[in-house]
Design an enzyme around this catalytic site. Structure first.
Site, PDB file in Angstrom:
ATOM      1  N   TYR A  97       0.849  -1.196   0.000  1.00 12.78           N
ATOM      2  CA  TYR A  97       0.000   0.000   0.000  1.00 12.78           C
ATOM      3  C   TYR A  97       0.882   1.243   0.000  1.00 12.78           C
ATOM      4  O   TYR A  97       1.863   1.313   0.733  1.00 12.78           O
ATOM      5  CB  TYR A  97      -0.890   0.016   1.251  1.00 12.78           C
ATOM      6  CG  TYR A  97      -1.734   1.263   1.356  1.00 12.78           C
ATOM      7  CD1 TYR A  97      -3.020   1.300   0.821  1.00 12.78           C
ATOM      8  CD2 TYR A  97      -1.235   2.413   1.971  1.00 12.78           C
ATOM      9  CE1 TYR A  97      -3.784   2.465   0.894  1.00 12.78           C
ATOM     10  CE2 TYR A  97      -1.995   3.574   2.037  1.00 12.78           C
ATOM     11  CZ  TYR A  97      -3.273   3.586   1.502  1.00 12.78           C
ATOM     12  OH  TYR A  97      -4.026   4.732   1.570  1.00 12.78           O
ATOM     13  N   GLU A 182      -3.422   7.438  -4.304  1.00  8.57           N
ATOM     14  CA  GLU A 182      -3.289   6.165  -3.596  1.00  8.57           C
ATOM     15  C   GLU A 182      -3.038   5.028  -4.575  1.00  8.57           C
ATOM     16  O   GLU A 182      -3.676   4.977  -5.627  1.00  8.57           O
ATOM     17  CB  GLU A 182      -4.576   5.896  -2.804  1.00  8.57           C
ATOM     18  CG  GLU A 182      -4.548   4.616  -1.989  1.00  8.57           C
ATOM     19  CD  GLU A 182      -5.904   4.310  -1.369  1.00  8.57           C
ATOM     20  OE1 GLU A 182      -6.070   4.492  -0.159  1.00  8.57           O
ATOM     21  OE2 GLU A 182      -6.812   3.880  -2.115  1.00  8.57           O
TER      22      GLU A 182
END
Ligand code: GDP
Ligand code: MN
Length: 368
Positions: A97, A182
């Site tokens: 992530y 993101e």
């Protein structure tokens, strides 16, 4: 404004962040050739597509078209699918992530990364998330990127790739006035880091500076659009408690307290400052269309008078023939009159939020 995955990936490409080869289609027939295994991904402005059947694989043209047809027919959290991203399927060794966001409390950009990607970041334990605040005057520096790469467990060549991605992602964020960029998951595939997904939010007020970004009309669900056309700030959510409150702050707090009590909101609806029976009544129309199991009304009366709200609630109950439980928290201007009017009609009304929500919970759990 939220960008679609394919728009975000186009920006990634522009900034030298590796993304899989692929193309967007709006019709299954637009898929002309399939070279090896592909992944088909629903383009909707919401996450969790994987879990909702919006991410599927195919290994030849017929299969790809068939799956594209299926995906175009599903609805993901109220969002209809109009476009599909067809990409070369990656063989994934590990999912990570990585994001950059504007941290409001420190008023600066912040890096968030975790060796546990591919799942919602909210579900990753805090100690596995690395956060680093970036001084906006100094910007992202190579030593910061290297330090985070080490925390992530990257070595050698991969560490270099991670640093490059982070440096480029920061440039993208600043140059495009993004509130969030993101990559979830950032994947390790054949010894390379690649952005398998993208989420980019551009500051709506800065859009005029980026004429190359196409404006997205599909950000709202059909019900959200209907409600916003009628003048309500309305957002659909996953839970089952309909919410009507006044003021964005109180409405947000209402959602938080519901969650604190183990209840899940079905929507956000801010009545705003109004003293109209009609506006109060009609708010129910949109909440009811979302088919909640119960409705919580939370009003702190000022401009919005409690007796007016009470009349609106009673009118809604009669006109829309509401059968599900409705619990009301009314306090502020003309609160006693308001609550009394509701009680006479058999509607639960309380001066404080806790009692109202606890009562709602009891009713929903069949304890009352
Ligand atoms: P989201 O669920 O909306 O966030 O969609 P993602 O693009 O993140 O995809 C969800 C999951 O599907 C990822 O976490 C991966 O596990 C899987 N996935 C996506 N693309 C590929 C791919 O090219 N190859 C493989 N093997 N899995 C993929
Ligand atoms: Mn994702």
């Amino acid at each position: 404004m939220n960008l679609y995955e394919y728009q975000g990936k186009a920006l990634f490409r522009k900034y030298g962040i590796p993304v899989p080869d692929g193309f967007v289609v709006f019709d299954p027939e637009e898929i002309k050739t399939v070279d090896g295994d592909v992944v088909l991904k629903a383009q909707v402005l919401t996450g969790g597509r994987g879990k909702s059947g919006g991410v599927k694989f195919a290994s030849n043209l017929d299969e790809a078209r068939k799956i594209a047809r299926e995906i175009l027919n599903i609805t993901i959290k109220g969002h209809k699918v109009h476009a599909i991203l067809v990409e070369k399927k990656l063989s994934i060794e590990k999912e990570y992530y990585l994001s950059l966001l504007i941290d409001r409390s420190s008023r600066s950009p912040m890096v968030m990364c975790s060796p546990e990607g591919g799942v919602e970041i909210e579900s990753v334990p805090d100690e596995k998330i690395f956060k680093y605040r970036i001084d906006p005057d100094i910007g992202m520096q190579p030593f910061i990127a290297r330090m985070l790469a080490e925390k992530m467990g990257f070595k050698g060549e991969i560490s270099k790739q991670f640093s490059d991605i982070l440096m480029n992602l920061y440039r993208l964020m600043r140059e495009y006035d993004a509130e969030l960029v993101e990559i979830n998951p950032l994947v390790l595939s054949d010894g390379k880091l690649i952005a398998a997904d993208s989420k980019v939010i551009i500051d709506t007020d800065a859009l005029y500076r980026h004429p190359d970004i196409e404006e997205n009309k599909e950000e709202k669900t059909p019900l959200e659009r209907e409600a916003s056309m009628a003048g309500y700030a309305f957002i659909e959510m996953d839970g089952d408690v309909g919410v009507i409150a006044n003021g964005a702050g109180l409405t947000m707090a209402t959602l938080d307290v519901l969650l604190l009590y183990g209840l899940k909101p079905r929507n956000f609806l801010d009545l705003g400052g109004t003293d109209s029976v009609e506006i109060t009544k009609n708010a129910f129309k949109y909440v009811l269309k979302a088919e909640p199991r119960a409705i919580l009304v939370n009003i702190f009366g000022g401009v919005t008078k409690c007796d007016t709200v009470a009349k609106g609630i009673i009118a809604a109950k009669e006109e829309f023939n509401i059968q599900i439980p409705v619990v009301v928290r009314l306090s502020g201007v003309h609160e006693d009159e308001g609550r009394e009017m509701l009680r006479q009609k058999g509607i639960h009304a309380y001066p404080d939020m806790r009692t109202a929500i606890q009562t709602l919970k009891n009713i929903m759990e069949g304890k009352e």
